[in-house]
Write a protein that holds these residues in place. Structure first.
Motif, PDB file in Angstrom:
ATOM      1  N   ALA A 200       0.858  -1.181   0.000  1.00 33.79           N
ATOM      2  CA  ALA A 200       0.000   0.000   0.000  1.00 33.79           C
ATOM      3  C   ALA A 200       0.893   1.228   0.000  1.00 33.79           C
ATOM      4  N   ILE A 201       0.457   2.249  -0.721  1.00 38.47           N
ATOM      5  CA  ILE A 201       1.170   3.525  -0.744  1.00 38.47           C
ATOM      6  C   ILE A 201       0.354   4.538   0.048  1.00 38.47           C
ATOM      7  N   ILE A 202       0.983   5.181   1.030  1.00 34.26           N
ATOM      8  CA  ILE A 202       0.296   6.168   1.850  1.00 34.26           C
ATOM      9  C   ILE A 202       0.865   7.549   1.555  1.00 34.26           C
ATOM     10  N   ARG A 203      -0.026   8.503   1.423  1.00 34.29           N
ATOM     11  CA  ARG A 203       0.349   9.882   1.061  1.00 34.29           C
ATOM     12  C   ARG A 203      -0.479  10.859   1.875  1.00 34.29           C
ATOM     13  N   ASP A 204       0.207  11.717   2.648  1.00 32.19           N
ATOM     14  CA  ASP A 204      -0.480  12.717   3.484  1.00 32.19           C
ATOM     15  C   ASP A 204      -1.547  12.080   4.361  1.00 32.19           C
ATOM     16  N   GLY A 205      -1.220  10.912   4.924  1.00 33.79           N
ATOM     17  CA  GLY A 205      -2.130  10.255   5.854  1.00 33.79           C
ATOM     18  C   GLY A 205      -3.210   9.409   5.218  1.00 33.79           C
ATOM     19  N   LYS A 206      -3.251   9.341   3.883  1.00 31.76           N
ATOM     20  CA  LYS A 206      -4.274   8.569   3.191  1.00 31.76           C
ATOM     21  C   LYS A 206      -3.648   7.494   2.311  1.00 31.76           C
ATOM     22  N   VAL A 207      -4.233   6.302   2.324  1.00 29.91           N
ATOM     23  CA  VAL A 207      -3.785   5.248   1.420  1.00 29.91           C
ATOM     24  C   VAL A 207      -4.323   5.565   0.037  1.00 29.91           C
ATOM     25  N   ILE A 208      -3.419   5.775  -0.930  1.00 32.47           N
ATOM     26  CA  ILE A 208      -3.863   6.173  -2.265  1.00 32.47           C
ATOM     27  C   ILE A 208      -3.923   5.000  -3.234  1.00 32.47           C
ATOM     28  N   VAL A 209      -3.248   3.903  -2.912  1.00 32.70           N
ATOM     29  CA  VAL A 209      -3.352   2.698  -3.726  1.00 32.70           C
ATOM     30  C   VAL A 209      -2.936   1.506  -2.880  1.00 32.70           C
ATOM     31  N   SER A 210      -3.613   0.379  -3.079  1.00 39.40           N
ATOM     32  CA  SER A 210      -3.300  -0.865  -2.387  1.00 39.40           C
ATOM     33  C   SER A 210      -3.540  -2.005  -3.359  1.00 39.40           C
ATOM     34  N   ASP A 211      -2.487  -2.792  -3.638  1.00 44.30           N
ATOM     35  CA  ASP A 211      -2.603  -3.836  -4.646  1.00 44.30           C
ATOM     36  C   ASP A 211      -1.398  -4.760  -4.533  1.00 44.30           C
ATOM     37  N   SER A 212      -1.358  -5.773  -5.381  1.00 44.38           N
ATOM     38  CA  SER A 212      -0.166  -6.605  -5.454  1.00 44.38           C
ATOM     39  C   SER A 212       0.963  -5.779  -6.059  1.00 44.38           C
ATOM     40  N   VAL A 213       2.185  -6.084  -5.668  1.00 43.72           N
ATOM     41  CA  VAL A 213       3.338  -5.378  -6.217  1.00 43.72           C
ATOM     42  C   VAL A 213       3.401  -5.581  -7.725  1.00 43.72           C
ATOM     43  N   GLU A 214       3.040  -6.771  -8.174  1.00 45.32           N
ATOM     44  CA  GLU A 214       3.049  -7.064  -9.611  1.00 45.32           C
ATOM     45  C   GLU A 214       2.089  -6.156 -10.359  1.00 45.32           C
TER      46      GLU A 214
END
Length: 291
Positions: A200-214
């Motif tokens: 998951a990528i978090i930006r300014d306190g919000k998760v902006i994307v969550s997925d498999s690394v692939e």
């Protein structure tokens, strides 16, 4: 089984936001990357999962249990490694390790000895005499010696030399093969790409994307490299440009037909279209806030 699950997890520090509506879903056996720079909200989320602080709203479940109601039970099955290791300066390493094992109510002598040998950690030294890297090793052994079900590791490799980093990940992969679930909070994207299956990528306190690394790496973004020209074409969808001698290279997100039309007439000798690595994908997500 969901080893970690959060719903709308929110925490404010006064008027300042910590995290907002963070949703995470980590399955048993995952090696999960939690990506973002310092101040993005990674450590705040982790502290809530450990029951060290309480959220203002939302829910957090670890190992199927509510973090606030069953904190002590959950901690018994977690190996936690903070981003900054702090120990009593006058204690020797072997005393720290024994004290940590006592808190877990386990005899970890043999496992601690194996880990110290693999990480080249001198257990006779006092904490005040240790380098940053060796203090980090102490933190690793404390987190791993009781062989928990879940590892939560916050910036685990900062301060470690490359050889010890390699050995550390070898140990983690062994634990993973034994059935452990691992959450790695990091901004070292090469580690996430190499070792994690989901992120998951978090930006300014919000998760902006969550997925498999692939799937993150197989986004609709493409790395375009042109041979034979010295400047990149002017076209909608160009995200960044890396000018090299006679070889402009740029990320492209848009209609490929428009790109082909824009390239018409340029003295291009060759063109390469490839998938960007996770670092480039991360920079896109982080700059744009998602696709």
């Amino acid at each position: 089984m969901k080893v970690i699950e959060t719903r709308k997890l929110t925490k404010y520090y006064g008027k300042n936001k910590g995290i907002i509506d963070v949703d995470l879903s980590i399955n048993e056996g995952d090696i999960y990357g939690f990506i973002g720079p310092n101040g993005a909200g990674k450590s705040t989320t982790i502290r809530i999962l450990l029951g060290l602080i309480s959220p203002d709203s939302g829910e957090a479940m670890v190992l199927g249990k509510d973090c606030r109601k069953y904190k002590n039970e959950i901690l018994a099955d977690i190996g936690y490694m903070p981003s900054e290791a702090m120990f009593y300066s006058k204690m020797r390493v072997h005393e720290i390790l024994k004290f940590s094992a006592k808190l877990q109510k386990k005899d970890c002598t043999l496992e601690a000895q194996k880990l110290c040998e693999r990480l080249l950690l001198d257990t006779k030294k006092k904490v005040e005499d240790l380098s940053l890297g060796n203090r980090k090793k102490v933190s690793i052994v404390c987190a791993l010696q009781h062989k928990p079900k879940l590892y939560i590791l916050d910036e685990p490799t900062s301060g470690l030399d490359p050889l010890i980093q390699k050995e550390f990940f070898s140990i983690l992969m062994e634990r993973h093969r034994e059935g452990a679930t691992i959450l790695i909070s990091s901004h070292v994207l090469s580690e996430i790409q190499r070792y994690c299956n989901s992120a998951a990528i978090i930006r300014d306190g919000k998760v902006i994307v969550s997925d498999s690394v692939e799937m993150m790496s197989k986004s609709s973004i493409r790395r375009i490299t042109l041979h034979g020209v010295s400047i990149a074409p002017s076209i909608e969808g160009v995200l960044d440009v890396l000018n090299q001698e006679n070889m402009p290279s740029f990320l492209f997100h848009g209609d490929m037909q428009k790109l082909i039309s824009a390239l018409h007439g340029l003295p291009i000798s060759d063109m390469t279209v490839s998938e960007p690595d996770i670092e480039e994908t991360f920079m896109h997500f982080y700059a744009k806030g998602g696709l």
